[in-house]
Design a protein around this motif. Sequence first.
Motif, PDB file in Angstrom:
ATOM      1  N   GLU A 524       0.822  -1.211   0.000  1.00 16.51           N
ATOM      2  CA  GLU A 524       0.000   0.000   0.000  1.00 16.51           C
ATOM      3  C   GLU A 524       0.857   1.263   0.000  1.00 16.51           C
ATOM      4  O   GLU A 524       0.463   2.288  -0.549  1.00 16.51           O
ATOM      5  N   LYS A 631     -11.965  -2.652   2.554  1.00 16.84           N
ATOM      6  CA  LYS A 631     -10.688  -1.959   2.422  1.00 16.84           C
ATOM      7  C   LYS A 631     -10.478  -0.985   3.579  1.00 16.84           C
ATOM      8  O   LYS A 631     -11.410  -0.286   3.993  1.00 16.84           O
ATOM      9  N   TYR A 632      -9.247  -0.943   4.055  1.00 16.61           N
ATOM     10  CA  TYR A 632      -8.853   0.036   5.068  1.00 16.61           C
ATOM     11  C   TYR A 632      -7.531   0.648   4.642  1.00 16.61           C
ATOM     12  O   TYR A 632      -6.580  -0.076   4.330  1.00 16.61           O
ATOM     13  N   THR A 633      -7.457   1.962   4.629  1.00 11.05           N
ATOM     14  CA  THR A 633      -6.306   2.649   4.036  1.00 11.05           C
ATOM     15  C   THR A 633      -5.415   3.354   5.052  1.00 11.05           C
ATOM     16  O   THR A 633      -4.344   3.837   4.684  1.00 11.05           O
ATOM     17  N   ASP A 637      -3.310   0.402   9.891  1.00 10.28           N
ATOM     18  CA  ASP A 637      -4.277  -0.662   9.647  1.00 10.28           C
ATOM     19  C   ASP A 637      -3.945  -1.441   8.382  1.00 10.28           C
ATOM     20  O   ASP A 637      -3.970  -2.675   8.368  1.00 10.28           O
ATOM     21  N   SER A 638      -3.640  -0.729   7.297  1.00  8.53           N
ATOM     22  CA  SER A 638      -3.437  -1.403   6.010  1.00  8.53           C
ATOM     23  C   SER A 638      -2.231  -2.319   6.055  1.00  8.53           C
ATOM     24  O   SER A 638      -2.226  -3.390   5.452  1.00  8.53           O
ATOM     25  N   SER A 639      -1.199  -1.918   6.783  1.00  6.71           N
ATOM     26  CA  SER A 639      -0.005  -2.750   6.895  1.00  6.71           C
ATOM     27  C   SER A 639      -0.326  -4.064   7.593  1.00  6.71           C
ATOM     28  O   SER A 639      -0.028  -5.151   7.087  1.00  6.71           O
ATOM     29  N   TYR A 641      -3.318  -5.350   8.165  1.00  5.20           N
ATOM     30  CA  TYR A 641      -4.419  -6.022   7.486  1.00  5.20           C
ATOM     31  C   TYR A 641      -3.919  -6.778   6.249  1.00  5.20           C
ATOM     32  O   TYR A 641      -4.300  -7.920   6.005  1.00  5.20           O
ATOM     33  N   SER A 642      -3.048  -6.148   5.468  1.00  6.58           N
ATOM     34  CA  SER A 642      -2.478  -6.813   4.294  1.00  6.58           C
ATOM     35  C   SER A 642      -1.660  -8.028   4.699  1.00  6.58           C
ATOM     36  O   SER A 642      -1.731  -9.088   4.064  1.00  6.58           O
TER      37      SER A 642
END
Length: 749
Positions: A524, A631-633, A637-639, A641-642
Amino acid sequence: MAEIIEIQHHGQGEWTPSVGEETLDLLTEKGFRDKQGNNSVAGEQVLSETIRILKACGDPSKSTNAETGIVIGYVQSGKTLSFTTVTALARDNEYRIIIVLGGVSIPLLSQSTKRLTDDLRINERYSFEQKWTLLTNPTRKDESSIANLLNQWQDETYPKDRCKTILITVMKHGSHLKNLREVLSRVNLSHAPTLIIDDESDQASLNNGARSSRRDGIEPEDIMEGNTSMIYRRINQLRNILPHFTYLQYTATPQANLFINLMDRLSPNFIRLLTPGSDYTGGIAFFRGELDLVREIPVSEIGTVQQPLEGPPESLQEALRFFYLGVAAGNITKSYKKPGQKNRSMLVHPSRLQGDHTTYLAWLNTIKNSWQRMLKKGEPEEKEAFMKAFESTYAHLASTVEDLPSFSELSGVQLIHAIEYTPIKEVNSRLGSTPQIKWQDDYAWILVGGQSMDRGFTVEGLTVTYMPRNIGMGTVDTILQRARFYGYKKPYLGYCRVFLDEVTIDAYGHIVDHEEDIRNRLAEFDKQEIHLDRWNREVVLNSMLRLTRSSVLYDDLQRDDQRNRWLRISVPHDADELIAENRAAVKEFLSQRIFAFKPLEGHIERTTDQIHLHAELPLKDCLGQLLNKVKYTYFKDSSYYSSLRALLQDHLEKHPEETCQVYLMGARSLEDWTRRTRGLSAKGEIKNLFQGSNSNARVMIYPGDERIKNNAQISIQIHMLDLRDSFDEVPTLAIWTPGHIGKSLIRTA
């Protein structure tokens, strides 16, 4: 005539690189573009990634710039192609100077310089069409030439298509870098946008004095030149004299670059991840793939100082049988006429000690001579017993090679030729410098060496690797750089075999998890162009391994565990437009499965927001139709979550029938779903997502959200929130990872 596209510059610091004749010609030269001007699929990928890399660099129309970025590929995946293409595109966009820091040895610098010379066709052009002036390790004698070339760019009467970009290749060596700085400091650089490409940027470039500065109590921003290592100091001195520069770090082992202190001048601001071509085979293919390509060297066949081996081990002879049969097959099928298969080679990498190289070299020559005699002059009974070992090896090779010639075809004169005419060569610095291999001289090669082939050294057509070398300190980047057996091998992958000890095999397996986790966490930051300062320095790393050498790390590292842990999305409202999309995705997922949900049993005195629905659903469906849709940006969170989604995908490949528990928090039905109200912290993160326990003197009425899970399964809580004074009906998640699925983590303390 080659196409030239006008350079476009945009305001607000944004600019779009334009693709001109240098880039197009390079793509054509490398086979990524046909004569009609059409790019192949691989060519489109190379071009689009190159444009994104250069776009993150400084706009050459501006007078000043100071950027540091990192470009991460896989080992042996084509990083050189990337930076040569970036070099060509920089020329198309009127960069005046491109500096390539090309390794810490003469052979590696020579290898990089030759690749640039060939790819950019520098020696093929006459002066009137030449776009480059190549200088290697410049000194004072080059000063006037550099000044003259820069003056041409500034002369409005001089044709721009006759101006040349100065391409400098320089070794990472204190005196060479000092000379380069002194030369450039004497010329006018005020209108000279410069690109510095640091190949193998984790090697030598970083400050090996960072840890000692920490021990001395020096704050990161107060570290002076005298407290830093030589090459790091020289690189920064070079950067200091350049008014407009971008420093691009290229590496396949970015552990050190990513975990140095954020105040460090070489800490990258942006990241770009390179996508390998379709024929690339890396750790996943060797240590997670379907083909049985990795062979274990028994402990008894690995010598030690106390108990050295008295003769060549059987596993080494087995490796040779695999190799020679492969060479014989290549000669029969004429594989050397196929693209990317001009050579077949074997690498024997016993240790970094040159005495071990000499021993193995002698063993290999002894085996070669003995096998030649046996095949040519052996008694029939002896020869028959001898060939049984080859038959066994052949059977294993046939299990991974579909079109393997018959054993009778391979075991005659072709096998004799493979053994007799394959050179065996020692490759190390014992004679003063690493010898160059003239790959064009022979089809097959056997190389014996160590540290000289750990990094940057390309072994053409490598099929068999024999490495009875333990993991030492267990440092990830060091172990990974030894994986010369990675590369573009898909067309002949079945011929490949890697011989390692059991611990090293386990280590590479864990490194595959670690490497993929880094890429998933950083995807991301690449895609959304987020500043790397916002990345939480945390990655998956098994406890048997160390991240990198401690000398470059100012900050302490601490171990943590992803196992038996909740992941809570802290900013589900980061992008306004995603709230409605996530809400729709959640309701679509649930509407198709609501029949599976049942009330979760609990005390009769629970409040409405403590009453939940739950269901056991296939993990495959929850990942594909829920977690991959929502999706969370927000950067933190994105780190996480991915990384978690990649972890679950990997788990599903081994356990496709796995199920998980899903909880609708505060829901009696989709229509009767109590929306909890939550406040936000000063950072905009949700305060206290989990509701606490509720009890009286006699009984536990509600155990608290944190206990709403199945300890043995992935557990997904879906919350529907009203955020105080901001957003309503915001879906968010909390995900529990049990011990048998989670991974060990390492993070900056």
